[in-house]
Design an enzyme around this catalytic site. Structure first.
Site, short mmCIF file in Angstrom:
data_model
loop_
_atom_site.label_atom_id
_atom_site.label_comp_id
_atom_site.label_asym_id
_atom_site.label_seq_id
_atom_site.Cartn_x
_atom_site.Cartn_y
_atom_site.Cartn_z
N GLY A 77 65.84 -3.27 1.48
CA GLY A 77 64.93 -4.02 2.34
C GLY A 77 63.75 -3.18 2.81
O GLY A 77 63.14 -3.48 3.84
N GLU A 115 71.66 -1.80 -10.02
CA GLU A 115 73.04 -1.33 -10.27
C GLU A 115 73.91 -2.39 -10.93
O GLU A 115 74.98 -2.08 -11.44
CB GLU A 115 73.68 -0.84 -8.96
CG GLU A 115 74.05 -1.89 -7.93
CD GLU A 115 72.85 -2.36 -7.11
OE1 GLU A 115 71.72 -1.91 -7.36
OE2 GLU A 115 73.07 -3.20 -6.21
N LYS A 126 97.97 8.55 2.26
CA LYS A 126 98.82 7.60 3.00
C LYS A 126 98.29 7.40 4.42
O LYS A 126 98.36 6.31 4.98
CB LYS A 126 100.24 8.15 3.03
CG LYS A 126 101.29 7.08 3.22
CD LYS A 126 102.67 7.60 2.87
CE LYS A 126 103.17 8.54 3.94
NZ LYS A 126 104.54 9.00 3.73
N ASP A 132 67.23 1.40 -12.68
CA ASP A 132 67.83 0.11 -13.01
C ASP A 132 68.44 -0.49 -11.77
O ASP A 132 68.83 0.24 -10.84
CB ASP A 132 68.98 0.32 -14.01
CG ASP A 132 68.51 0.30 -15.46
OD1 ASP A 132 67.37 -0.14 -15.70
OD2 ASP A 132 69.29 0.73 -16.33
N GLY A 175 62.86 -2.32 -3.92
CA GLY A 175 62.89 -3.30 -5.00
C GLY A 175 62.03 -4.48 -4.61
O GLY A 175 60.88 -4.62 -5.04
N LYS A 217 64.15 -5.43 -10.44
CA LYS A 217 64.80 -6.64 -9.91
C LYS A 217 64.72 -7.68 -11.01
O LYS A 217 63.89 -7.58 -11.90
CB LYS A 217 64.10 -7.12 -8.64
CG LYS A 217 64.31 -6.21 -7.45
CD LYS A 217 65.72 -6.32 -6.89
CE LYS A 217 66.16 -5.07 -6.17
NZ LYS A 217 67.55 -5.13 -5.69
#
Ligand code: 1AE
Length: 406
Positions: free
Chosen positions: A331, A170, A92, A168, A353, A141
């Site tokens: 990047g 995601e 909370k 892989d 990637g 990619k």
């Protein structure tokens, strides 16, 4: 003395009495009320009562007034699982004004319920037989809408570049074109073929997806099909799901934790959960062998101090938990390798990637450029100097395309 887990919060308020606020958290999130209790009940309830450890108020000349508040929560109040702990310390409270959970130290007793990473940094190195340099990971990619031959071809090209791990993307979920087991089979076939050329072992982290109730079964199927690592979007499922997977004796491959959704939790100074807790301490406790997170240099940037705090949380000495491999990502291109090694040392996975597939000479050259950059940075050779040497044409092309920073 009772075992306690200690949460540190940063609370912003121009006028608040922070001592009062701290006390209301310590009492409100444990026994509920204290001063109203009859003396006899107080004696019974004492062991459940949260304790204010410190309140450090900061009133900067320019900037907002805030306090760092440390509260200890008795372990007796919650079961030995991360959901119970998180709901206690920040359930909370996370919705109650400008307050952020910035640190968390669990008790030895609480930690003892968690085996942590099954392989950890050293275990991953052992599987690959690479002990003396940073590892290199490549990310698929262009996966959505592609078929098995296409993925196999992409995998092979990545592997030829000399990467240690391939993960892989995601966003690749169970789908009719590249179903999990078939995907593993064709990619591992490509891994074997590439190994004949490069002599290099390779881990393929296949994305474990689907309804929670089917994950362990999916993982077993992937492993039976030859998968030697898994990728898991931890935050969309919850830490406890990672914990269940990592402690399962049949899931005997490393698990790489993807940070998808993390941006909904850590970037605000006022709200959420600090990156070192979110992507560091809790990922390791829940059993991630490798943890991906944004770097300070790439396309999705995390401030450097916060970034290094994630790394420290993954690598801090622990009597019970193996360390998790830090994987600063997003990047990343070869020109950033000297910065990564400067800040992370050699116990790091360089992960890319676009920086591999987007290489002007192709995907395999992308991996080769990274490997040359890693060798150069480890030997203290400036990248531009290394790139000019024969055999390093791929590195030269990468620097021409993306530049270098050192
Ligand atoms: C922080 C996660 C990075 C990631 O998963 C990913 O796919 C990065 O891709 P590139 O290297 O930015 O193309």
């Amino acid at each position: 003395m009772n075992q306690m887990c200690v949460a540190t919060y940063r609370s912003y308020d121009e006028k608040a009495d922070f001592d009062k606020k701290a006390l209301s958290i310590a009492v409100g999130l444990t026994v509920g009320s204290w001063t109203e209790l009859p003396e006899a009940r107080k004696a019974e309830m004492e062991k459940h009562l949260g304790k204010v450890l410190s309140v450090d108020v900061h009133e900067p000349a320019c900037g907002e007034r805030y306090a760092d508040i440390r509260i200890a929560y008795p372990d007796i109040n919650f079961s030995r699982d991360i959901p119970a702990l998180l709901v206690t310390i920040f359930g909370k409270l996370s919705m109650d004004g400008k307050i952020k959970l910035i640190d968390l130290d669990v008790s030895e007793e609480f930690q003892s319920a968690f085996p942590g990473p099954k392989f950890g940094l050293e275990g991953v190195r052992q599987l690959l037989g690479v002990h003396d340099r940073p590892l290199l990971m490549s990310i698929f990619k262009s996966v959505v809408g592609h078929d098995l031959p296409n993925l196999q071809e992409q995998f092979y090209k990545q592997a030829l570049g000399g990467v240690d791990l391939i993960k892989d993307d995601e966003i690749l979920f169970e789908n009719p074109l590249t179903p999990l087991e078939k995907r593993v089979e064709v990619c591992m076939e490509a891994a074997r073929k590439a190994q004949q050329e490069t002599g290099q072992k390779l881990l393929y982290a296949v994305n474990l997806t689907g309804p929670t109730s089917q994950l362990a079964n999916q993982a077993r199927k992937a492993i039976a099909a030859g998968a030697n690592a898994l990728l898991f979007n931890v935050l969309s499922y919850g830490y406890d799901v990672l914990h269940e997977l990592s402690k399962d004796p049949e899931i005997n491959v490393p698990i790489a934790a993807h940070p998808a959704l993390a941006g909904a939790f850590y970037p605000s100074p006022h709200y959420g959960i600090g990156a070192s807790v979110l992507l560091g301490k809790l990922m390791r406790l829940a059993g991630a062998d490798l943890v991906l997170f944004p770097s300070p240099y790439g396309s999705v940037v995390m401030p450097k101090e916060e970034n290094l705090a994630v790394k420290d949380a993954l690598l801090a000495p622990s009597s019970t938990l193996r360390t998790s491999f830090p994987v600063p990502s997003a990047g990343i291109h070869p020109g950033l390798v000297p910065l990564i090694l400067r800040d992370f040392g050699t116990d790091v996975v360089v992960n890319a990637g676009g920086g591999i597939h987007g290489h002007p000479m192709g995907t395999a050259a992308g991996g080769q450029a990274f490997r040359s950059a890693i060798t150069a940075a480890m030997n203290g050779v400036p990248l531009r100097e290394a790139a000019a040497q024969p055999g390093n044409e791929a590195l030269q092309a990468a620097i021409d395309a993306w530049g270098s920073k050192e």
